[in-house]
Write a protein that holds these residues in place. Structure first.
Motif, PDB file in Angstrom:
ATOM      1  N   ASP A 176      32.892  -0.746  10.580  1.00 45.97           N
ATOM      2  CA  ASP A 176      31.866  -0.963   9.555  1.00 45.97           C
ATOM      3  C   ASP A 176      32.436  -1.261   8.175  1.00 45.97           C
ATOM      4  O   ASP A 176      31.693  -1.324   7.199  1.00 45.97           O
ATOM      5  CB  ASP A 176      30.945   0.252   9.459  1.00 45.97           C
ATOM      6  CG  ASP A 176      31.710   1.540   9.153  1.00 45.97           C
ATOM      7  OD1 ASP A 176      32.960   1.511   9.213  1.00 45.97           O
ATOM      8  OD2 ASP A 176      31.069   2.563   8.866  1.00 45.97           O
ATOM      9  N   GLY A 177      33.745  -1.437   8.073  1.00 40.11           N
ATOM     10  CA  GLY A 177      34.349  -1.705   6.764  1.00 40.11           C
ATOM     11  C   GLY A 177      34.554  -3.185   6.521  1.00 40.11           C
ATOM     12  O   GLY A 177      34.186  -4.046   7.325  1.00 40.11           O
TER      13      GLY A 177
ATOM     14  N   CYS B 222      41.743  -2.749   6.236  1.00 40.31           N
ATOM     15  CA  CYS B 222      40.307  -2.606   6.010  1.00 40.31           C
ATOM     16  C   CYS B 222      40.012  -1.532   4.972  1.00 40.31           C
ATOM     17  O   CYS B 222      40.785  -0.598   4.772  1.00 40.31           O
ATOM     18  CB  CYS B 222      39.608  -2.236   7.315  1.00 40.31           C
ATOM     19  SG  CYS B 222      40.010  -3.321   8.721  1.00 40.31           S
ATOM     20  N   MET B 223      38.831  -1.660   4.354  1.00 43.42           N
ATOM     21  CA  MET B 223      38.347  -0.676   3.390  1.00 43.42           C
ATOM     22  C   MET B 223      36.884  -0.385   3.652  1.00 43.42           C
ATOM     23  O   MET B 223      36.091  -1.297   3.915  1.00 43.42           O
ATOM     24  CB  MET B 223      38.539  -1.168   1.945  1.00 43.42           C
ATOM     25  CG  MET B 223      37.932  -0.244   0.889  1.00 43.42           C
ATOM     26  SD  MET B 223      38.343  -0.738  -0.819  1.00 43.42           S
ATOM     27  CE  MET B 223      39.915   0.130  -1.013  1.00 43.42           C
ATOM     28  N   GLY B 224      36.530   0.913   3.599  1.00 46.72           N
ATOM     29  CA  GLY B 224      35.157   1.341   3.757  1.00 46.72           C
ATOM     30  C   GLY B 224      34.623   1.952   2.470  1.00 46.72           C
ATOM     31  O   GLY B 224      34.996   1.548   1.369  1.00 46.72           O
ATOM     32  N   GLN B 225      33.792   2.968   2.614  1.00 40.24           N
ATOM     33  CA  GLN B 225      33.180   3.619   1.473  1.00 40.24           C
ATOM     34  C   GLN B 225      34.105   4.691   0.896  1.00 40.24           C
ATOM     35  O   GLN B 225      34.922   5.280   1.607  1.00 40.24           O
ATOM     36  CB  GLN B 225      31.850   4.259   1.888  1.00 40.24           C
ATOM     37  CG  GLN B 225      30.816   3.271   2.399  1.00 40.24           C
ATOM     38  CD  GLN B 225      30.374   2.284   1.336  1.00 40.24           C
ATOM     39  OE1 GLN B 225      30.169   2.649   0.175  1.00 40.24           O
ATOM     40  NE2 GLN B 225      30.245   1.021   1.714  1.00 40.24           N
TER      41      GLN B 225
ATOM     42  N   ALA C  69      37.969   4.952   1.522  1.00 39.29           N
ATOM     43  CA  ALA C  69      38.540   5.060   2.865  1.00 39.29           C
ATOM     44  C   ALA C  69      39.156   3.719   3.262  1.00 39.29           C
ATOM     45  O   ALA C  69      38.569   2.663   3.045  1.00 39.29           O
ATOM     46  CB  ALA C  69      37.463   5.459   3.862  1.00 39.29           C
ATOM     47  N   MET C  70      40.340   3.774   3.863  1.00 44.06           N
ATOM     48  CA  MET C  70      41.040   2.578   4.298  1.00 44.06           C
ATOM     49  C   MET C  70      41.666   2.842   5.657  1.00 44.06           C
ATOM     50  O   MET C  70      41.902   3.994   6.036  1.00 44.06           O
ATOM     51  CB  MET C  70      42.121   2.170   3.286  1.00 44.06           C
ATOM     52  CG  MET C  70      41.605   1.947   1.876  1.00 44.06           C
ATOM     53  SD  MET C  70      42.865   1.239   0.766  1.00 44.06           S
ATOM     54  CE  MET C  70      42.844  -0.489   1.300  1.00 44.06           C
ATOM     55  N   TRP C  71      41.941   1.756   6.379  1.00 42.20           N
ATOM     56  CA  TRP C  71      42.604   1.900   7.661  1.00 42.20           C
ATOM     57  C   TRP C  71      43.240   0.581   8.074  1.00 42.20           C
ATOM     58  O   TRP C  71      42.926  -0.481   7.528  1.00 42.20           O
ATOM     59  CB  TRP C  71      41.638   2.385   8.742  1.00 42.20           C
ATOM     60  CG  TRP C  71      40.441   1.515   8.970  1.00 42.20           C
ATOM     61  CD1 TRP C  71      40.314   0.489   9.868  1.00 42.20           C
ATOM     62  CD2 TRP C  71      39.183   1.588   8.283  1.00 42.20           C
ATOM     63  NE1 TRP C  71      39.064  -0.070   9.792  1.00 42.20           N
ATOM     64  CE2 TRP C  71      38.343   0.583   8.828  1.00 42.20           C
ATOM     65  CE3 TRP C  71      38.681   2.407   7.271  1.00 42.20           C
ATOM     66  CZ2 TRP C  71      37.047   0.373   8.383  1.00 42.20           C
ATOM     67  CZ3 TRP C  71      37.383   2.196   6.819  1.00 42.20           C
ATOM     68  CH2 TRP C  71      36.582   1.201   7.380  1.00 42.20           C
ATOM     69  N   VAL C  72      44.165   0.693   9.038  1.00 45.37           N
ATOM     70  CA  VAL C  72      44.797  -0.484   9.648  1.00 45.37           C
ATOM     71  C   VAL C  72      44.334  -0.545  11.088  1.00 45.37           C
ATOM     72  O   VAL C  72      44.469   0.441  11.827  1.00 45.37           O
ATOM     73  CB  VAL C  72      46.330  -0.401   9.574  1.00 45.37           C
ATOM     74  CG1 VAL C  72      46.958  -1.622  10.259  1.00 45.37           C
ATOM     75  CG2 VAL C  72      46.803  -0.311   8.127  1.00 45.37           C
ATOM     76  N   ARG C  73      43.798  -1.700  11.493  1.00 49.28           N
ATOM     77  CA  ARG C  73      43.281  -1.892  12.841  1.00 49.28           C
ATOM     78  C   ARG C  73      44.222  -2.790  13.628  1.00 49.28           C
ATOM     79  O   ARG C  73      44.606  -3.869  13.180  1.00 49.28           O
ATOM     80  CB  ARG C  73      41.880  -2.507  12.790  1.00 49.28           C
ATOM     81  CG  ARG C  73      41.206  -2.611  14.167  1.00 49.28           C
ATOM     82  CD  ARG C  73      39.767  -3.039  14.049  1.00 49.28           C
ATOM     83  NE  ARG C  73      39.647  -4.375  13.486  1.00 49.28           N
ATOM     84  CZ  ARG C  73      38.723  -4.735  12.601  1.00 49.28           C
ATOM     85  NH1 ARG C  73      37.873  -3.839  12.128  1.00 49.28           N
ATOM     86  NH2 ARG C  73      38.671  -5.970  12.164  1.00 49.28           N
ATOM     87  N   GLY C  74      44.602  -2.336  14.826  1.00 47.95           N
ATOM     88  CA  GLY C  74      45.453  -3.121  15.697  1.00 47.95           C
ATOM     89  C   GLY C  74      44.687  -4.236  16.373  1.00 47.95           C
ATOM     90  O   GLY C  74      43.453  -4.303  16.320  1.00 47.95           O
TER      91      GLY C  74
END
Length: 252
Positions: A143-144, A228-231, A234-239
């Motif tokens: 959802d980011g 990626c960045m969310g609300q 919040a951030m993440w790396v997606r494989g």
């Protein structure tokens, strides 16, 4: 803090050369502590039990995460000093067997002013059994906003290893990565993923006051990763297969 070294990292990352203040986390390419070949372990890292790093009795190591506070900008061309101490060293039992966790506290100063405080989390593991079943990695949120998609070539990994003076063989020795440590390919450095997230967070939020990150699954070279960045920072790396390789939180 040699500007030429920072420029070389910027080229490796595909960003503009910094002027004046260094981008967040660029301090990783400074403060080397070179050790001769006789002082290295099988993985190419300095053998444990030297300096401040304790021997946790487990052969595999990885950078598990970190917490950074940015108090003042580090300036290129200005002398700096880093003080490192062991905050904790503990053993725990994980899903894959015994684990050792070490947290190192780094404090970096310029002109007597504390600029960066960093807690570096390192985890030690057993060698994988030949028939070991790998635990399922977490699935990345969907959802980011994808701020960047990028893969890292073997040349990218080599350059980053050289700039950070990181001799860990999982980043360049494919046979070692597969046959000894049980990975499916060369491993993209966790700090490299965190560096990319920090640069994107700075672009989106402005100057950072804090950044926390934790590696959740290995990212392999040449796979296309989503940053990626969310609300609420919040951030993440997606494989490439949708797994979450890293989660993070950025604060302006």
């Amino acid at each position: 803090m040699d500007p030429a070294r920072a420029n070389a990292l910027a080229v490796t990352l595909g960003t503009d050369a910094p002027e004046g203040a260094l981008p967040p986390f660029f301090h990783q390419i400074y403060f080397w502590d070179p050790i001769g070949t006789a002082g290295l372990g099988r993985d190419g890292h300095p053998r444990v039990g030297q300096g401040i790093m304790p021997d946790m009795g487990l052969p595999r190591r990885m950078w598990a995460g970190g917490q950074l506070e940015f108090r003042a900008p580090l300036m290129a061309g200005v002398a700096a000093e880093k003080t490192s101490t062991v905050d904790q060293a503990v053993h725990k039992e994980g899903r894959t067997g015994p684990l050792g966790f070490v947290t190192i506290r780094h404090e970096i100063r310029q002109r007597g002013i504390l600029c960066v405080t960093e807690l570096q989390d390192i985890v030690y593991r057993q060698d994988p059994a030949p028939d070991a079943v790998q635990p399922e990695p977490p699935i990345a949120p969907t959802d980011g906003t994808v701020l960047l998609e990028r893969s890292f070539s073997t040349t990218d990994l080599f350059r980053y290893s050289a700039l950070t003076f990181n001799g860990h063989r999982i980043h360049y020795d494919l046979d070692y990565a597969r046959q000894v440590e049980g990975y499916n390919g060369l491993v993209t450095h966790g700090p490299l993923l965190a560096q990319m997230l920090m640069l994107l967070a700075q672009r989106e939020l402005g100057s950072l006051s804090r950044f926390d990150f934790r590696a959740t699954a290995p990212a392999l070279h040449d796979e296309t990763l989503g940053f990626c960045m969310g609300q609420d920072g919040a951030m993440w790396v997606r494989g490439a297969d949708g797994r979450q390789c890293m989660q993070a939180t950025a604060l302006a």
